[in-house]
Design an enzyme around this catalytic site. Structure first.
Site, short mmCIF file in Angstrom:
data_model
loop_
_atom_site.label_atom_id
_atom_site.label_comp_id
_atom_site.label_asym_id
_atom_site.label_seq_id
_atom_site.Cartn_x
_atom_site.Cartn_y
_atom_site.Cartn_z
N HIS A 275 15.69 7.07 -2.05
CA HIS A 275 15.26 7.27 -0.67
C HIS A 275 15.75 6.14 0.23
CE1 HIS A 275 11.73 9.88 -2.37
NE2 HIS A 275 12.91 10.44 -2.49
N ASP B 167 11.41 -0.78 -1.07
CA ASP B 167 11.02 -2.19 -0.88
C ASP B 167 12.00 -3.21 -1.45
OD1 ASP B 167 10.54 -2.07 -3.67
OD2 ASP B 167 8.42 -1.60 -3.39
N ASN C 180 11.40 3.88 -4.29
CA ASN C 180 10.88 2.82 -3.43
C ASN C 180 11.95 2.27 -2.51
OD1 ASN C 180 8.52 3.24 -4.72
ND2 ASN C 180 8.64 1.44 -6.06
N PRO D 192 0.83 -1.21 0.00
CA PRO D 192 0.00 0.00 0.00
C PRO D 192 0.85 1.26 0.00
CG PRO D 192 -0.01 -1.05 2.17
CD PRO D 192 0.76 -1.95 1.27
N ASP D 193 0.29 2.33 -0.52
CA ASP D 193 1.03 3.59 -0.43
C ASP D 193 0.96 4.09 1.01
OD1 ASP D 193 -1.39 4.83 -0.05
OD2 ASP D 193 -1.60 5.48 -2.12
N PHE D 194 1.55 5.25 1.26
CA PHE D 194 1.61 5.71 2.64
C PHE D 194 0.34 6.46 3.06
CE2 PHE D 194 6.53 5.93 2.98
CZ PHE D 194 6.57 4.54 2.90
N ARG D 195 -0.30 7.15 2.10
CA ARG D 195 -1.28 8.15 2.52
C ARG D 195 -2.75 7.83 2.28
NH1 ARG D 195 3.23 10.78 0.95
NH2 ARG D 195 4.15 12.11 2.54
P1 CNA Z 1 2.93 8.34 -4.54
O1 CNA Z 1 3.01 9.76 -4.18
O2 CNA Z 1 2.10 7.42 -3.68
O3 CNA Z 1 2.42 8.27 -6.08
C1 CNA Z 1 2.13 7.05 -6.69
C2 CNA Z 1 1.65 7.34 -8.11
O4 CNA Z 1 1.49 6.11 -8.76
C3 CNA Z 1 0.30 8.07 -8.17
O5 CNA Z 1 0.35 9.05 -9.16
C4 CNA Z 1 -0.69 6.96 -8.55
O6 CNA Z 1 -1.75 7.43 -9.34
C5 CNA Z 1 0.20 6.05 -9.36
N1 CNA Z 1 -0.17 4.63 -9.31
C6 CNA Z 1 -0.51 3.88 -8.24
N2 CNA Z 1 -0.71 2.61 -8.60
C7 CNA Z 1 -0.49 2.54 -9.94
C8 CNA Z 1 -0.53 1.50 -10.90
N3 CNA Z 1 -0.81 0.23 -10.55
N4 CNA Z 1 -0.26 1.80 -12.19
C9 CNA Z 1 0.03 3.07 -12.57
N5 CNA Z 1 0.09 4.10 -11.70
C10 CNA Z 1 -0.16 3.84 -10.40
O7 CNA Z 1 4.37 7.64 -4.62
P2 CNA Z 1 5.78 8.27 -5.02
O8 CNA Z 1 6.72 7.15 -5.17
O9 CNA Z 1 5.64 9.26 -6.12
O10 CNA Z 1 6.10 9.07 -3.68
C11 CNA Z 1 7.30 9.05 -3.13
C12 CNA Z 1 7.35 8.43 -1.73
C13 CNA Z 1 6.42 7.25 -1.49
C14 CNA Z 1 8.72 7.87 -1.55
O11 CNA Z 1 9.33 8.49 -0.48
C15 CNA Z 1 8.58 6.37 -1.29
O12 CNA Z 1 9.58 5.91 -0.40
C16 CNA Z 1 7.25 6.22 -0.70
N6 CNA Z 1 6.62 4.87 -0.77
C17 CNA Z 1 7.32 3.77 -1.16
C18 CNA Z 1 6.72 2.53 -1.20
C19 CNA Z 1 7.51 1.31 -1.64
O13 CNA Z 1 8.71 1.23 -1.42
N7 CNA Z 1 6.85 0.33 -2.26
C20 CNA Z 1 5.37 2.39 -0.85
C21 CNA Z 1 4.68 3.55 -0.45
C22 CNA Z 1 5.32 4.77 -0.41
#
Ligand code: CNA
Length: 347
Positions: free
Chosen positions: A148, A131, A129, A53-56
């Site tokens: 990061h 992960d 990411n 899941p995302d963070f927010r």
């Molecule tokens: P974000 O701000 O959550 O943006 C994610 C973007 O991806 C959004 O524009 C969504 O619309 C889009 N999106 C989500 N799912 C899909 C999909 N299946 N296909 C296409 N588009 C999609 O995340 P960012 O990475 O831009 O933000 C940066 C932060 C979030 C960093 O500091 C990360 O460390 C942090 N983060 C990391 C993880 C991880 O490591 N997996 C998880 C959650 C947050």
């Protein structure tokens, strides 16, 4: 003889198809230099199923789930000053995210990036990411910039020495706060917390990698809201083809679009799959994804067999082997155990 009305391919092609064919054409050239800028969206779902899941997001996001911990703010869990005083909240969630314990597997998009490395001149994958799923595909660490940080290494926050991975994992799994074997300071995975600098390697690679002529930069699964990462697409040369693969139009593609920018608005896995199809890589991509699934199934089945050996009562839990076979979804558990040995899995 009846003549079919003349129709060209482009007549029938949607805008998206046409964009993806253009990307595929560049990737068909083995000499093409490719760079990826990626974020949480490439790990949020895997072939349509929820993954990390995302963070927010309200209701499901990590920060939402932290509400019960009574922190000054959910973000405190990743705040270095807070961590120095109280590492417990971070360690209450670390286990679920840490690759040594988590069950997350790379997605189709992750394997697509690995394939680009095999078929083209992959300059670098810049990822936000933490992960480690880019590494999990087998892509060399040298090809990845974890802007990061990540869970790949752990360091003492006091003496800065690198911690022994095995000892760290043991302590974490015992729900202890991992301590430095030299100075007894608290150990922390090398993910970048609020109040910490980005790794030097991010700036070094940024300078060198983006100074050369890149043929295509693929931006995927990121909202391009977190700086300085968000500015990367604006740093590539004007001659570079910029492609956005995302659920929504974001960042520079929205604010400072360039002629020739390609927008592939949609799901990362689906779009990677379509491009792979146009490049003739589909079978190989499927094979990567399937192999990983087989390994996961084999692991599950072997764990069941181990459990059964350890405790006969568990046979009741799985209602005998038949149930275990069904759960494993890959035939006889013994065969799977054998397959696992053959695959020489490290984990
Ligand atoms: P974000 O701000 O959550 O943006 C994610 C973007 O991806 C959004 O524009 C969504 O619309 C889009 N999106 C989500 N799912 C899909 C999909 N299946 N296909 C296409 N588009 C999609 O995340 P960012 O990475 O831009 O933000 C940066 C932060 C979030 C960093 O500091 C990360 O460390 C942090 N983060 C990391 C993880 C991880 O490591 N997996 C998880 C959650 C947050």
């Amino acid at each position: 003889m009846d003549l079919e009305p003349e129709s060209t391919c482009s007549d029938n092609m949607t805008e998206l198809e046409s964009a993806l064919k253009t990307v595929a054409k560049v990737l068909e050239n083995p000499d093409s230099k490719v760079v990826f800028f990626v974020g949480a969206g490439i790990s949020s779902t895997s072939d349509g199923e929820p993954l990390i899941p995302d963070f927010r997001s309200p209701g499901t996001g990590l920060y939402y789930n932290l509400a019960k911990l009574n922190l000054p703010s959910p973000e405190s869990v990743f705040d270095i000053d807070f961590f120095e005083d109280n590492p417990k909240p971070f360690y209450s969630l670390c286990k679920d995210l840490h690759p040594a314990h988590s069950k997350f597997a790379p997605t189709r998009f992750h394997y697509f990036m690995k394939m680009v490395n095999e078929k083209n001149d992959l300059v670098r994958v810049f990822t936000q990411n933490i992960d480690c799923l880019e590494r999990e595909t087998g892509l060399a660490a040298d090809k990845i910039v974890e802007a990061h940080g990540s869970f790949a290494e752990e360091f003492c926050i006091k003496c800065k020495k690198r911690a022994d991975k095995e000892k760290f994992v043991e302590q974490m799994l015992r729900d202890e706060i991992p301590k430095c074997e030299y100075c007894k300071g608290t150990v922390k995975p090398s993910i970048v917390f609020f109040g910490e600098q980005l790794p030097e390697r991010f700036y070094e690679r940024l300078d060198v990698d983006l100074d050369q002529l890149i043929d295509v930069c693929i931006v995927a699964g990121t909202s391009l809201k977190v700086h300085p990462f968000a500015s990367l697409p604006s740093e590539v040369d004007n001659k570079c083809l910029r492609v956005l693969i995302n659920n929504e139009k974001v960042g520079d593609f929205q604010e400072n679009p360039r002629d020739g920018d390609l927008l592939a608005i949609g799901d990362c896995d689906e779009i990677a799959d379509t491009i792979a199809g146009f490049c003739g890589w589909k079978q190989e991509l499927d094979a990567y994804v399937d192999l990983h699934k087989t390994k996961q199934h084999a692991k599950t089945a072997v764990e069941m067999v181990e459990d059964m050996k350890k405790n006969k009562n568990l046979e009741d839990k799985y209602k005998g082997k038949e149930e275990a076979k069904k759960d494993s979804d890959v035939g006889k558990v013994e065969d799977v155990a054998e397959l696992l040995l053959k695959l020489k899995l490290e984990k």
